[in-house]
Design a protein around this motif. Structure first.
Motif, PDB file in Angstrom:
ATOM      1  N   ALA A 187      -1.313   3.251   1.698  1.00 26.78           N
ATOM      2  CA  ALA A 187      -1.577   4.210   0.948  1.00 26.78           C
ATOM      3  C   ALA A 187      -1.937   5.687   1.459  1.00 26.78           C
ATOM      4  O   ALA A 187      -1.408   6.585   1.383  1.00 26.78           O
ATOM      5  N   MET A 234       0.861   8.625   0.951  1.00 27.26           N
ATOM      6  CA  MET A 234       0.556   9.630  -0.089  1.00 27.26           C
ATOM      7  C   MET A 234       0.351  11.022   0.428  1.00 27.26           C
ATOM      8  O   MET A 234       0.954  12.050   0.066  1.00 27.26           O
ATOM      9  N   GLY A 253       0.783  -1.283  -0.085  1.00 24.40           N
ATOM     10  CA  GLY A 253       0.155  -0.093  -0.088  1.00 24.40           C
ATOM     11  C   GLY A 253       0.747   1.341  -0.105  1.00 24.40           C
ATOM     12  O   GLY A 253       0.516   2.210  -0.800  1.00 24.40           O
ATOM     13  N   CYS A 299       2.173   2.569  -3.256  1.00 24.28           N
ATOM     14  CA  CYS A 299       1.037   3.421  -4.328  1.00 24.28           C
ATOM     15  C   CYS A 299       1.888   4.575  -4.356  1.00 24.28           C
ATOM     16  O   CYS A 299       1.545   5.302  -5.575  1.00 24.28           O
TER      17      CYS A 299
END
Length: 259
Positions: A162, A166, A17, A20
């Motif tokens: 993620a 991010m 994850g 990403c």
């Protein structure tokens, strides 16, 4: 070797994850984030019921009408444990400006990672407890059932990885590599917590029903206190509900099919 991979699978989910950040744009759209938070909530609630609370009560059948006691006591102690961590450890939740816990002057990035790390402690303990139960030859916990829980947590860890990496990239202007490392590091506590639990399995076997319920209570605290409120904030909260239903059904199917 199977136990090693069972313990590591959730961490792999977090790492994938977090990766990403190399593949997607710098931020996750709010609607997608709501779906992912709801999905993670559904997985954790279903895992708490099917993989932890029900086996805890089945193990206590010899107590007759009081078979619920270990599950009830363990669940409440697990909630109290996470409540204590919430109060004692400085951390910052996504989309919040003010940190929770004691004031330490730590950076925003560190406190964001600590918030996710707090989520992951009970998940690691849950994996460790079910594998300890399997090693103790408990009829209620099979190797396939233990792997079902591990896979389910890995699936919900993927969006969690993620969601942490991010925003660190887009909001804190981190390099992709550093944001990935922060996101992956948030999940490292899971195999550590699982490993410690397994190492102490001989001591813990007599109180295994309590420990299963303890892990369930800690996971449910995270869902009710943090994941569901974050998935329900603002507009389109029904999207988070749909994600919850999808996660719950997936984890239920995994547990019944593999258990």
């Amino acid at each position: 070797m199977s136990i090693f991979w069972g313990v590591m699978i959730p961490f792999v989910g977090t790492v994938l994850g977090a990766a990403c950040v190399f593949l997607l744009k710098n931020e996750i759209r709010p609607l997608i984030q709501k779906v992912l938070l709801g999905f993670a909530s559904g997985v954790m609630v279903a895992a708490s019921v099917w993989s932890l609370l029900i086996p805890a009560m089945e193990m206590s059948e010899s107590m007759g009408r009081f078979a619920f006691v270990p599950a009830a006591v363990g669940l409440m102690v697990g909630i109290a444990f996470l409540l204590l961590l919430d109060v004692a450890v400085p951390h910052l939740h996504m989309d919040h400006k003010e940190p929770e816990g004691p004031k330490r002057g730590w950076s925003r990035s560190v406190m964001l990672v600590l918030a996710v790390t707090l989520h992951n402690i009970p998940e690691g303990m849950a994996v460790g407890v079910v594998f300890a139960g399997m090693m103790a030859d408990s009829a209620e916990i099979t190797l396939a059932g233990a792997f079902a829980l591990s896979i389910g947590i890995a699936i919900q860890n993927f969006p969690e990885g993620a969601i942490i990496s991010m925003p660190l990239r887009s909001e804190d202007n981190m390099s992709k590599e550093k944001a990935f490392l922060y996101g992956a590091a948030s999940g490292f506590v899971e195999p550590v917590a699982a490993g410690i639990t397994i190492l102490l399995s001989e001591v813990m076997t007599p109180i295994l029903p309590y420990l299963l319920a303890f892990a369930a209570g800690a996971m449910l605290y995270v869902v009710v206190e943090e994941l569901i409120p974050e998935a329900s904030e603002g507009e389109h909260s029904n999207i988070g509900t749909i994600g919850f239903a999808a996660g719950f059904v997936l984890m239920m199917v995994l547990d019944v099919a593999l258990g």
